[in-house]
Design a protein around this motif. Structure first.
Motif, PDB file in Angstrom:
ATOM      1  N   THR A   1      22.919 -27.211  10.869  1.00 38.76           N
ATOM      2  CA  THR A   1      22.686 -27.797  12.200  1.00 38.76           C
ATOM      3  C   THR A   1      23.188 -29.237  12.266  1.00 38.76           C
ATOM      4  OG1 THR A   1      20.535 -28.723  11.618  1.00 38.76           O
ATOM      5  CG2 THR A   1      20.562 -26.430  12.373  1.00 38.76           C
ATOM      6  N   ALA A   2      23.246 -29.749  13.501  1.00 39.22           N
ATOM      7  CA  ALA A   2      23.640 -31.149  13.697  1.00 39.22           C
ATOM      8  C   ALA A   2      22.648 -32.102  13.017  1.00 39.22           C
ATOM      9  CB  ALA A   2      23.725 -31.460  15.194  1.00 39.22           C
ATOM     10  N   LEU A   3      21.357 -31.769  13.073  1.00 36.14           N
ATOM     11  CA  LEU A   3      20.366 -32.669  12.464  1.00 36.14           C
ATOM     12  C   LEU A   3      20.524 -32.690  10.947  1.00 36.14           C
ATOM     13  CD1 LEU A   3      17.202 -31.974  14.682  1.00 36.14           C
ATOM     14  CD2 LEU A   3      18.815 -33.902  14.821  1.00 36.14           C
ATOM     15  N   GLU A   4      20.846 -31.537  10.347  1.00 34.78           N
ATOM     16  CA  GLU A   4      21.107 -31.511   8.899  1.00 34.78           C
ATOM     17  C   GLU A   4      22.376 -32.287   8.563  1.00 34.78           C
ATOM     18  OE1 GLU A   4      19.123 -27.051   8.413  1.00 34.78           O
ATOM     19  OE2 GLU A   4      21.270 -27.315   8.086  1.00 34.78           O
ATOM     20  N   LEU A   5      23.386 -32.127   9.406  1.00 31.95           N
ATOM     21  CA  LEU A   5      24.651 -32.851   9.187  1.00 31.95           C
ATOM     22  C   LEU A   5      24.419 -34.353   9.264  1.00 31.95           C
ATOM     23  CD1 LEU A   5      27.744 -32.936   8.890  1.00 31.95           C
ATOM     24  CD2 LEU A   5      27.944 -32.461  11.314  1.00 31.95           C
ATOM     25  N   ARG A   6      23.620 -34.774  10.237  1.00 36.07           N
ATOM     26  CA  ARG A   6      23.312 -36.197  10.371  1.00 36.07           C
ATOM     27  C   ARG A   6      22.645 -36.746   9.102  1.00 36.07           C
ATOM     28  NH1 ARG A   6      18.223 -37.729  13.856  1.00 36.07           N
ATOM     29  NH2 ARG A   6      18.950 -39.551  15.005  1.00 36.07           N
ATOM     30  N   ASP A   7      21.621 -36.010   8.585  1.00 37.93           N
ATOM     31  CA  ASP A   7      20.936 -36.484   7.369  1.00 37.93           C
ATOM     32  C   ASP A   7      21.921 -36.598   6.216  1.00 37.93           C
ATOM     33  OD1 ASP A   7      18.563 -36.564   8.691  1.00 37.93           O
ATOM     34  OD2 ASP A   7      17.750 -34.714   7.820  1.00 37.93           O
ATOM     35  N   ALA A   8      22.745 -35.574   6.024  1.00 34.67           N
ATOM     36  CA  ALA A   8      23.694 -35.572   4.902  1.00 34.67           C
ATOM     37  C   ALA A   8      24.712 -36.701   5.045  1.00 34.67           C
ATOM     38  CB  ALA A   8      24.402 -34.221   4.820  1.00 34.67           C
ATOM     39  N   MET A   9      25.162 -36.945   6.268  1.00 34.27           N
ATOM     40  CA  MET A   9      26.151 -38.016   6.478  1.00 34.27           C
ATOM     41  C   MET A   9      25.528 -39.386   6.238  1.00 34.27           C
ATOM     42  SD  MET A   9      28.979 -36.535   6.974  1.00 34.27           S
ATOM     43  CE  MET A   9      30.025 -37.924   7.415  1.00 34.27           C
ATOM     44  N   GLN A  10      24.290 -39.566   6.672  1.00 32.31           N
ATOM     45  CA  GLN A  10      23.660 -40.874   6.479  1.00 32.31           C
ATOM     46  C   GLN A  10      23.504 -41.187   4.998  1.00 32.31           C
ATOM     47  OE1 GLN A  10      20.143 -40.881   8.952  1.00 32.31           O
ATOM     48  NE2 GLN A  10      21.315 -41.532  10.754  1.00 32.31           N
ATOM     49  N   VAL A  11      23.134 -40.177   4.210  1.00 33.29           N
ATOM     50  CA  VAL A  11      22.996 -40.383   2.764  1.00 33.29           C
ATOM     51  C   VAL A  11      24.364 -40.660   2.136  1.00 33.29           C
ATOM     52  CG1 VAL A  11      22.403 -39.247   0.586  1.00 33.29           C
ATOM     53  CG2 VAL A  11      20.888 -39.015   2.570  1.00 33.29           C
ATOM     54  N   ALA A  12      25.339 -39.809   2.458  1.00 33.59           N
ATOM     55  CA  ALA A  12      26.650 -39.909   1.807  1.00 33.59           C
ATOM     56  C   ALA A  12      27.403 -41.168   2.233  1.00 33.59           C
ATOM     57  CB  ALA A  12      27.474 -38.663   2.113  1.00 33.59           C
ATOM     58  N   ALA A  13      27.172 -41.618   3.462  1.00 33.00           N
ATOM     59  CA  ALA A  13      27.943 -42.753   3.992  1.00 33.00           C
ATOM     60  C   ALA A  13      27.559 -44.074   3.334  1.00 33.00           C
ATOM     61  CB  ALA A  13      27.765 -42.856   5.508  1.00 33.00           C
ATOM     62  N   ARG A  14      26.351 -44.116   2.727  1.00 37.48           N
ATOM     63  CA  ARG A  14      25.835 -45.381   2.187  1.00 37.48           C
ATOM     64  C   ARG A  14      26.822 -46.088   1.276  1.00 37.48           C
ATOM     65  NH1 ARG A  14      20.154 -42.999   0.816  1.00 37.48           N
ATOM     66  NH2 ARG A  14      19.445 -42.799   2.965  1.00 37.48           N
ATOM     67  N   ASP A  15      27.447 -45.353   0.360  1.00 36.60           N
ATOM     68  CA  ASP A  15      28.355 -46.027  -0.577  1.00 36.60           C
ATOM     69  C   ASP A  15      29.795 -45.529  -0.408  1.00 36.60           C
ATOM     70  OD1 ASP A  15      28.004 -43.523  -1.565  1.00 36.60           O
ATOM     71  OD2 ASP A  15      27.376 -44.116  -3.578  1.00 36.60           O
ATOM     72  N   ALA A  16      30.138 -45.175   0.832  1.00 41.88           N
ATOM     73  CA  ALA A  16      31.480 -44.638   1.083  1.00 41.88           C
ATOM     74  C   ALA A  16      32.459 -45.750   1.441  1.00 41.88           C
ATOM     75  CB  ALA A  16      31.423 -43.618   2.215  1.00 41.88           C
ATOM     76  N   ASP A  17      33.692 -45.602   1.006  1.00 37.49           N
ATOM     77  CA  ASP A  17      34.772 -46.478   1.467  1.00 37.49           C
ATOM     78  C   ASP A  17      35.359 -45.963   2.781  1.00 37.49           C
ATOM     79  OD1 ASP A  17      34.928 -48.302  -0.861  1.00 37.49           O
ATOM     80  OD2 ASP A  17      35.451 -46.461  -1.925  1.00 37.49           O
ATOM     81  N   VAL A  18      35.332 -44.631   2.933  1.00 36.49           N
ATOM     82  CA  VAL A  18      35.895 -43.997   4.126  1.00 36.49           C
ATOM     83  C   VAL A  18      34.965 -42.863   4.557  1.00 36.49           C
ATOM     84  CG1 VAL A  18      37.894 -42.793   5.115  1.00 36.49           C
ATOM     85  CG2 VAL A  18      38.239 -44.419   3.224  1.00 36.49           C
ATOM     86  N   VAL A  19      34.682 -42.792   5.845  1.00 35.19           N
ATOM     87  CA  VAL A  19      33.929 -41.663   6.396  1.00 35.19           C
ATOM     88  C   VAL A  19      34.786 -41.014   7.480  1.00 35.19           C
ATOM     89  CG1 VAL A  19      31.921 -40.967   7.761  1.00 35.19           C
ATOM     90  CG2 VAL A  19      31.638 -42.613   5.904  1.00 35.19           C
ATOM     91  N   VAL A  20      35.015 -39.715   7.345  1.00 39.77           N
ATOM     92  CA  VAL A  20      35.823 -38.983   8.317  1.00 39.77           C
ATOM     93  C   VAL A  20      34.951 -37.923   8.986  1.00 39.77           C
ATOM     94  CG1 VAL A  20      37.878 -37.559   8.686  1.00 39.77           C
ATOM     95  CG2 VAL A  20      37.876 -39.301   6.875  1.00 39.77           C
ATOM     96  N   MET A  21      34.736 -38.068  10.293  1.00 42.58           N
ATOM     97  CA  MET A  21      33.917 -37.078  11.018  1.00 42.58           C
ATOM     98  C   MET A  21      34.831 -36.040  11.672  1.00 42.58           C
ATOM     99  SD  MET A  21      30.597 -37.059  10.994  1.00 42.58           S
ATOM    100  CE  MET A  21      30.287 -36.119  12.480  1.00 42.58           C
TER     101      MET A  21
END
Ligand code: CTP
Ligand code: CA
Length: 232
Positions: free
Chosen positions: A77-97
Motif C-alpha cells: 500500500t501507499a502507507l507501507e511505501l511511505r514508511d519504507a521510503m522514510q526509513v530508507a531515505a534517511r541516509d540516501a544520496d539519491v531518492v528516486v520516486m
C-alpha cells in the motif's frame, strides 16, 4: 556502454528507488490498483547497481523479475511505501520516486468480502487521500539527498505537458522531475519510454527515448552530473 559516462560513477552512493504500483485493499480479496509494471524503476535500480551504487529498491507489487544485487524491501500500500521510503531515505544520496502511488485509498477496509447483494444494486466507495510521499520527502530536511520525482500525464500537448510537470516539480520540491506521457497503451507495460527531465530551474535538462534500460542510463547520467563530488 561507453555512451553512458564512467562505468562506476555512482560507486559508494546510496540510491533508494521506489518502483511498481501500490494496491489499496477494499476487502480480503480486492484492491484498487494501477497499471504500473515497475519496469522503469527496476531498470534504474539495475543501472545504478551496475554503476557502483548501493541500491535499496522499495518494491510495490512488481510485475517483473526482481533485480539482483539490490536490497529489496517489499511493500504493497501507499502507507507501507511511505514508511519504507522514510526509513530508507534517511541516509540516501539519491531518492528516486518511480512508483505509481495511489492518490486515494478506501476509507475503510471491509474485514469480510464485500457482498454484491448488500446494497440496492450499485456500490459507492468512499476514498480518502493518501499522503504525497515525494512532497513529504521534499518538505522534510534532506541535506545531501537528491530527490528525483516522476510525473505521469495524459496531456497530449507537449508544451502544456511541460507546464504541468514544472508545476509538479515545484510543488513537490524535487530536484529533478522525469515526465512522461501515459495513455491507454503508452507507458506502463511497454519496454520503450520517452521522457523529459526537468531541472530545478524548470528547464528541460535532457530528453530521452528508447528502451527503459537506456532511459534509465540517461536519467542516471543527469543524476551523476548534479551530485556533489564524492569525498575522498
Ligand atoms: N507521488 C507520491 N505520493 C503520492 C502520489 C505521487 O510520492 N501519493 C509521487 C510519484 O511517485 C511521482 C510523483 O509524485 O514521483 C508524481 O506523481 P503523479 O501521480 O504524476 O502526480 P500527483 O502529484 O499525484 O498529481 P496527479 O496524479 O493529480 O497528476
Ligand atoms: Ca497521482
Amino acid at each position: 556502454d561507453p555512451a553512458h559516462g564512467a562505468a562506476l560513477d555512482l560507486a559508494g552512493r546510496r540510491v533508494v528507488i521506489s518502483a511498481g504500483g501500490t494496491r489499496e485493499p477494499l476487502d480480503p480479496v480486492r484492491f484498487l490498483g494501477n497499471r504500473s509494471s515497475g519496469k522503469q524503476g527496476v531498470a534504474i535500480a539495475e543501472a545504478a547497481r551496475a554503476r557502483g551504487a548501493d541500491v535499496v529498491l522499495v518494491a510495490a507489487n512488481l510485475e517483473i523479475a526482481e533485480p539482483a544485487g539490490c536490497d529489496i524491501r517489499h511493500v504493497s500500500t501507499a502507507l507501507e511505501l511511505r514508511d519504507a521510503m522514510q526509513v530508507a531515505a534517511r541516509d540516501a544520496d539519491v531518492v528516486v520516486m518511480a512508483a505509481a502511488v495511489a492518490d486515494y485509498r478506501p476509507a475503510a477496509v471491509s474485514q469480510g468480502k464485500i457482498k454484491k447483494d448488500a446494497g440496492d444494486g450499485g456500490l459507492t466507495l468512499e476514498l480518502v487521500r493518501n499522503p504525497d510521499i515525494l512532497a513529504e520527502l521534499g518538505r522534510a530536511p534532506h541535506d545531501g539527498t537528491l530527490l528525483v520525482g516522476f510525473a505521469a500525464e495524459t496531456e497530449p500537448d507537449p508544451e502544456r505537458l511541460l507546464e504541468l510537470a514544472r508545476a509538479k516539480r515545484e510543488a513537490k520540491r524535487a530536484d529533478l522531475l522525469v515526465v512522461n506521457r501515459v495513455g491507454w497503451s503508452e507507458g506502463f507495460a511497454a519496454d520503450e519510454n520517452r521522457v523529459s527531465v526537468i531541472g530545478d530551474d524548470g528547464r528541460v535538462v535532457t530528453e530521452l527515448h528508447g528502451s527503459k534500460v537506456s532511459v534509465a542510463q540517461g536519467i542516471l547520467d543527469v543524476v551523476a552530473s548534479v551530485l556533489p563530488a564524492a569525498e575522498r
